[in-house]
Structure formats: structure tokens, C-alpha cells
Design a protein around this motif. Structure first.
Motif, short mmCIF file in Angstrom:
data_model
loop_
_atom_site.label_atom_id
_atom_site.label_comp_id
_atom_site.label_asym_id
_atom_site.label_seq_id
_atom_site.Cartn_x
_atom_site.Cartn_y
_atom_site.Cartn_z
N SER A 66 0.80 -1.23 0.00
CA SER A 66 0.00 0.00 0.00
C SER A 66 0.83 1.28 0.00
O SER A 66 0.33 2.33 -0.36
CB SER A 66 -0.93 0.01 1.21
N HIS A 67 2.10 1.21 0.40
CA HIS A 67 2.98 2.38 0.43
C HIS A 67 4.27 2.07 -0.32
O HIS A 67 4.60 0.90 -0.54
CB HIS A 67 3.32 2.75 1.87
N ALA A 68 5.01 3.10 -0.64
CA ALA A 68 6.31 2.92 -1.29
C ALA A 68 7.26 2.23 -0.33
O ALA A 68 7.45 2.68 0.80
CB ALA A 68 6.87 4.27 -1.72
N CYS A 69 7.83 1.13 -0.76
CA CYS A 69 8.70 0.31 0.09
C CYS A 69 10.15 0.81 0.01
O CYS A 69 10.72 0.90 -1.06
CB CYS A 69 8.63 -1.14 -0.37
N LEU A 70 10.72 1.15 1.18
CA LEU A 70 12.13 1.54 1.24
C LEU A 70 13.01 0.32 1.43
O LEU A 70 14.10 0.23 0.86
CB LEU A 70 12.35 2.54 2.37
N SER A 71 12.58 -0.62 2.28
CA SER A 71 13.31 -1.87 2.47
C SER A 71 12.39 -2.91 3.09
O SER A 71 11.55 -2.58 3.92
CB SER A 71 14.56 -1.66 3.35
N VAL A 72 12.57 -4.15 2.68
CA VAL A 72 11.81 -5.26 3.24
C VAL A 72 12.56 -5.74 4.48
O VAL A 72 13.76 -6.00 4.43
CB VAL A 72 11.64 -6.39 2.21
N LEU A 73 11.83 -5.83 5.60
CA LEU A 73 12.45 -6.26 6.85
C LEU A 73 12.25 -7.75 7.09
O LEU A 73 13.15 -8.42 7.61
CB LEU A 73 11.88 -5.46 8.02
N SER A 74 11.08 -8.27 6.75
CA SER A 74 10.85 -9.70 6.91
C SER A 74 9.67 -10.14 6.06
O SER A 74 8.80 -9.35 5.72
CB SER A 74 10.59 -10.06 8.38
N VAL A 75 9.68 -11.43 5.72
CA VAL A 75 8.57 -12.06 5.02
C VAL A 75 8.24 -13.32 5.81
O VAL A 75 9.13 -14.11 6.11
CB VAL A 75 8.93 -12.41 3.56
N SER A 76 6.97 -13.47 6.17
CA SER A 76 6.58 -14.65 6.94
C SER A 76 5.27 -15.20 6.41
O SER A 76 4.53 -14.53 5.68
CB SER A 76 6.46 -14.32 8.43
N ARG A 96 11.20 -18.08 -0.54
CA ARG A 96 11.44 -19.50 -0.71
C ARG A 96 10.60 -20.30 0.29
O ARG A 96 10.50 -19.95 1.46
CB ARG A 96 12.91 -19.82 -0.51
N GLY A 97 10.00 -21.37 -0.19
CA GLY A 97 9.23 -22.27 0.66
C GLY A 97 7.83 -21.79 0.98
O GLY A 97 7.21 -22.28 1.93
N ALA A 98 7.30 -20.87 0.20
CA ALA A 98 5.95 -20.35 0.46
C ALA A 98 4.90 -21.31 -0.09
O ALA A 98 5.06 -21.86 -1.17
CB ALA A 98 5.79 -18.98 -0.16
N ASP A 99 3.81 -21.50 0.65
CA ASP A 99 2.70 -22.29 0.15
C ASP A 99 1.64 -21.35 -0.43
O ASP A 99 1.92 -20.18 -0.68
CB ASP A 99 2.12 -23.20 1.24
N VAL A 105 4.26 -9.34 5.01
CA VAL A 105 5.48 -8.61 4.72
C VAL A 105 5.60 -7.44 5.69
O VAL A 105 4.68 -6.65 5.86
CB VAL A 105 5.47 -8.07 3.27
N CYS A 106 6.74 -7.34 6.35
CA CYS A 106 7.05 -6.20 7.21
C CYS A 106 8.10 -5.38 6.45
O CYS A 106 9.12 -5.93 6.01
CB CYS A 106 7.58 -6.66 8.56
N TYR A 107 7.83 -4.08 6.29
CA TYR A 107 8.73 -3.26 5.49
C TYR A 107 8.77 -1.83 5.99
O TYR A 107 7.85 -1.37 6.65
CB TYR A 107 8.32 -3.29 4.01
N ARG A 108 9.89 -1.16 5.71
CA ARG A 108 10.00 0.28 5.97
C ARG A 108 9.38 0.99 4.78
O ARG A 108 9.59 0.59 3.64
CB ARG A 108 11.46 0.70 6.13
N PHE A 109 8.61 2.06 5.05
CA PHE A 109 7.89 2.71 3.98
C PHE A 109 8.09 4.21 4.00
O PHE A 109 8.46 4.80 5.01
CB PHE A 109 6.39 2.39 4.07
#
Length: 181
Positions: A66-76, A96-99, A105-109
């Protein structure tokens, strides 16, 4: 504070009228200054968001956020953190390994710009006073040479307030010391 509140407060500190005609005259210029302050404060505060995003075989585009992503912090997914990598252009992420279920996604915006009078900046509310201080400092610094010195005081107050901002603390694992040897 809304953009209109910020501009009215700034005009009051600049000893200028804040009637409807004055607001129309100064709105664009002071809104640009306010947006600069919001971006600067967002960088100091390290704003972050957590969102669910649909994917295809673990691949999703940053445009889906929803916002401009500056950096991805985690994907779960389902409470488990996944390893991820970026595409060559940097506009997509592969987890990798996603079903088949959605990824979290946690990210800086970067916050969205404020332009309408009722828009509220996407920084914590206790930072809104600093935006007014920055706007007043920028306006004083851009004016007549004799008045430019007055802008320094407002910039010093802004920087002092910004130094008191603590970046987002993160989760417990963000501050863990790991002995690798």
C-alpha cells in the motif's frame, strides 16, 4: 494535525494572517515544506508497516504494497519467517518455501504526501509540532536576507526534537547478540 492546521500554525508563528485568502496564497509552498519534513521525520523514526500480500509461487511485486517500500524487513507465512531474495530489477521479492496462503510482509515505507487540507501526515502525532517548526524555519530561510538568520533558531529546535526520536525498536530478535564462534 491536518495539513490545514500545520499551515495555520506556521502562518501564526510567521506573524502572517491565516484567513482563507492567506491560506490559498501560502498553501502550496508550505505544503511542500511540510512534505519534506514528513519524509525527514519518517527516515529518523524508521516507519514500518506489516501487510498481507497475495503471491504466485512465492513471488510478489513491491507495487502490491500500500505504500512505497524503502526496504523489506521480513517475510513470513503462518507465523514462520521465510528466506527471501529480490529480483534483478529490485521490484519483486521471491519468498522461498511459500505455500498457497498469503504472505505477511514487514517493510520500511515512505509516507504518502499530504496535499488536501484534511490530510494528516503519516508520522506519529507527537511529531506534528516538529513539522510546523520545520515549515517556519524553511520559510524564514527562504525569505529576505535580513530575516534568514531567524530560520536557524527554528532549524535548531527541529533538529533537537528530531534527535529525541527513537527509531522503531523492532522485535526481540532485532537486538539479540549471537556468538558465532
Amino acid at each position: 494535525m491536518t495539513l490545514n492546521d500545520i499551515i495555520v500554525s506556521a502562518l501564526a508563528q510567521l506573524d502572517r494572517g491565516h484567513d482563507a485568502q492567506s491560506l490559498d496564497v501560502w498553501r502550496d509552498k508550505l505544503a511542500r515544506f511540510a512534505n519534506d519534513a514528513v519524509l525527514d521525520l519518517a527516515e529518523a523514526f524508521r516507519l514500518r508497516r506489516t501487510e498481507s500480500v497475495a503471491h504466485e509461487n512465492g513471488l510478489f511485486f513491491l507495487e502490491a504494497l500500500s505504500h512505497a517500500c524503502l526496504s523489506v524487513l521480513s517475510v513470513s507465512q503462518n507465523g514462520k519467517k521465510l528466506d527471501y531474495s529480490f529480483g534483478e530489477a529490485g521490484d519483486c521479492v521471491y519468498a522461498r518455501g511459500a505455500d498457497a496462503s498469503e504472505l505477511v510482509v514487514c517493510y520500511r515505507f515512505a509516507p504518502k504526501s499530504v496535499s488536501a487540507p484534511t490530510d494528516v501526515p503519516e508520522v506519529p502525532e507527537w511529531c506534528h509540532g516538529l513539522i510546523v517548526t520545520y515549515v517556519v524555519g524553511r520559510e524564514r530561510a527562504s525569505g529576505e536576507v535580513n530575516l534568514q538568520r531567524g530560520g536557524n533558531v527554528y532549524f535548531q529546535m527541529y533538529e533537537a526534537g528530531k534527535r529525541q526520536i527513537r527509531p522503531h525498536p523492532g522485535d526481540g530478535a532485532a537486538h539479540r547478540l549471537v556468538n558465532r564462534w
